[in-house]
Design a protein around this motif. Sequence first.
Motif, short mmCIF file in Angstrom:
data_model
loop_
_atom_site.label_atom_id
_atom_site.label_comp_id
_atom_site.label_asym_id
_atom_site.label_seq_id
_atom_site.Cartn_x
_atom_site.Cartn_y
_atom_site.Cartn_z
N ALA A 190 0.73 9.32 9.15
CA ALA A 190 1.73 9.89 8.24
C ALA A 190 2.72 10.77 8.99
O ALA A 190 3.93 10.71 8.73
CB ALA A 190 1.03 10.69 7.15
N LEU A 191 2.23 11.57 9.91
CA LEU A 191 3.10 12.45 10.69
C LEU A 191 4.10 11.64 11.50
O LEU A 191 5.29 11.95 11.55
CB LEU A 191 2.24 13.32 11.61
N VAL A 192 3.63 10.56 12.10
CA VAL A 192 4.48 9.73 12.96
C VAL A 192 5.41 8.82 12.15
O VAL A 192 6.57 8.61 12.53
CB VAL A 192 3.60 8.88 13.91
N ALA A 225 1.29 8.26 0.85
CA ALA A 225 -0.07 8.50 1.38
C ALA A 225 -0.96 7.27 1.15
O ALA A 225 -1.69 6.85 2.05
CB ALA A 225 -0.68 9.74 0.73
N LYS A 226 -0.90 6.67 -0.03
CA LYS A 226 -1.68 5.47 -0.32
C LYS A 226 -1.27 4.32 0.61
O LYS A 226 -2.11 3.55 1.08
CB LYS A 226 -1.47 5.02 -1.77
N SER A 227 0.04 4.21 0.86
CA SER A 227 0.52 3.16 1.76
C SER A 227 -0.08 3.31 3.14
O SER A 227 -0.58 2.35 3.73
CB SER A 227 2.05 3.22 1.86
N ILE A 228 -0.02 4.51 3.66
CA ILE A 228 -0.52 4.78 5.02
C ILE A 228 -2.03 4.58 5.08
O ILE A 228 -2.57 4.08 6.07
CB ILE A 228 -0.10 6.19 5.47
N ASP A 229 -2.73 4.94 4.01
CA ASP A 229 -4.18 4.73 3.95
C ASP A 229 -4.52 3.25 4.09
O ASP A 229 -5.54 2.89 4.68
CB ASP A 229 -4.71 5.29 2.62
N ARG A 230 -3.66 2.38 3.58
CA ARG A 230 -3.88 0.93 3.66
C ARG A 230 -3.43 0.33 5.00
O ARG A 230 -3.96 -0.70 5.42
CB ARG A 230 -3.13 0.21 2.53
N VAL A 231 -2.47 0.96 5.66
CA VAL A 231 -1.91 0.42 6.91
C VAL A 231 -2.92 0.47 8.06
O VAL A 231 -3.09 -0.50 8.79
CB VAL A 231 -0.62 1.17 7.30
N THR A 270 -2.22 -8.91 -2.11
CA THR A 270 -2.39 -8.24 -3.40
C THR A 270 -3.16 -6.92 -3.32
O THR A 270 -2.87 -5.99 -4.07
CB THR A 270 -3.09 -9.16 -4.42
N ARG A 271 -4.11 -6.83 -2.39
CA ARG A 271 -4.93 -5.62 -2.30
C ARG A 271 -4.34 -4.58 -1.34
O ARG A 271 -4.67 -3.40 -1.45
CB ARG A 271 -6.35 -5.97 -1.85
N VAL A 272 -3.51 -5.03 -0.42
CA VAL A 272 -2.98 -4.12 0.59
C VAL A 272 -1.45 -4.13 0.61
O VAL A 272 -0.81 -3.09 0.47
CB VAL A 272 -3.53 -4.47 2.00
N GLY A 273 -0.88 -5.31 0.79
CA GLY A 273 0.57 -5.43 0.95
C GLY A 273 1.38 -4.80 -0.17
O GLY A 273 2.36 -4.11 0.07
N VAL A 274 0.94 -5.03 -1.40
CA VAL A 274 1.66 -4.47 -2.55
C VAL A 274 1.72 -2.95 -2.46
O VAL A 274 2.77 -2.35 -2.71
CB VAL A 274 0.99 -4.93 -3.87
N ILE A 302 7.23 -0.80 7.14
CA ILE A 302 6.00 -0.90 7.92
C ILE A 302 5.30 -2.23 7.61
O ILE A 302 4.85 -2.93 8.52
CB ILE A 302 5.06 0.30 7.66
N TRP A 303 5.24 -2.61 6.33
CA TRP A 303 4.60 -3.88 5.98
C TRP A 303 5.38 -5.04 6.58
O TRP A 303 4.80 -5.98 7.12
CB TRP A 303 4.45 -4.03 4.48
#
Length: 198
Positions: A46-48, A131-137, A163-167, A176-177
């Motif tokens: 997240a910081l980066v 935050a949710k996005s980064i948690d999935r990345v 569907t579980r991550v990309g969205v 990022i995606w």
Amino acid sequence: MDRISAQLAFLIEADRLKSVLRATKLCDKSRRENTAEHSWHIALYALVMAEHATRPVNVDRVIKMLLLHDLVEIDAGDTPIHGAVDADHQAAIEQKAADRIFGLLPADQNAEFRALWEEFEAAQSDDAVFAKSIDRVQPVISNLETDGGTWPEYNVTPDQLETRVGVKVRRGAPAIWDALKTRIDLWFTQNRPGSVKK
């Protein structure tokens, strides 16, 4: 209990997160990561990567959410995104864990940290969406760096990953995606049944 004793009790309890193993492997393939390592790593992500958020975010708040969001796994354990789970049952277990774990803190910190945890779970604010996005990345990158990591183990398909991550990643950090999608597509192309690995 005085304030410092309560804070120390919470921090000592948080040490247990180091013993919660996740499905994701370390990039060097040596072992599975623990949830404390995951929490630290996504805070660093997240910081980066904050500049890639869909909307401006408060990085300090995002980092706080990411450091706190998986503390419930001390009681609830890790739930792999590609595993079979009863979502309602898991949510109830995590709520109970949040009550207990954040309840160790002095009242003001309990309220603040619990509110950040709830905000992350709801994923409605700009900070929580990112935050949710980064948690999935981070797990995706770990799987790519470990030749698919646990994707074969969980029989992950490109559609499942989308569907579980990309969205979720696209919602908070589409650039990022998009940057990862080429590598993801290549991995699935090279690892579909009947493909010849180079």
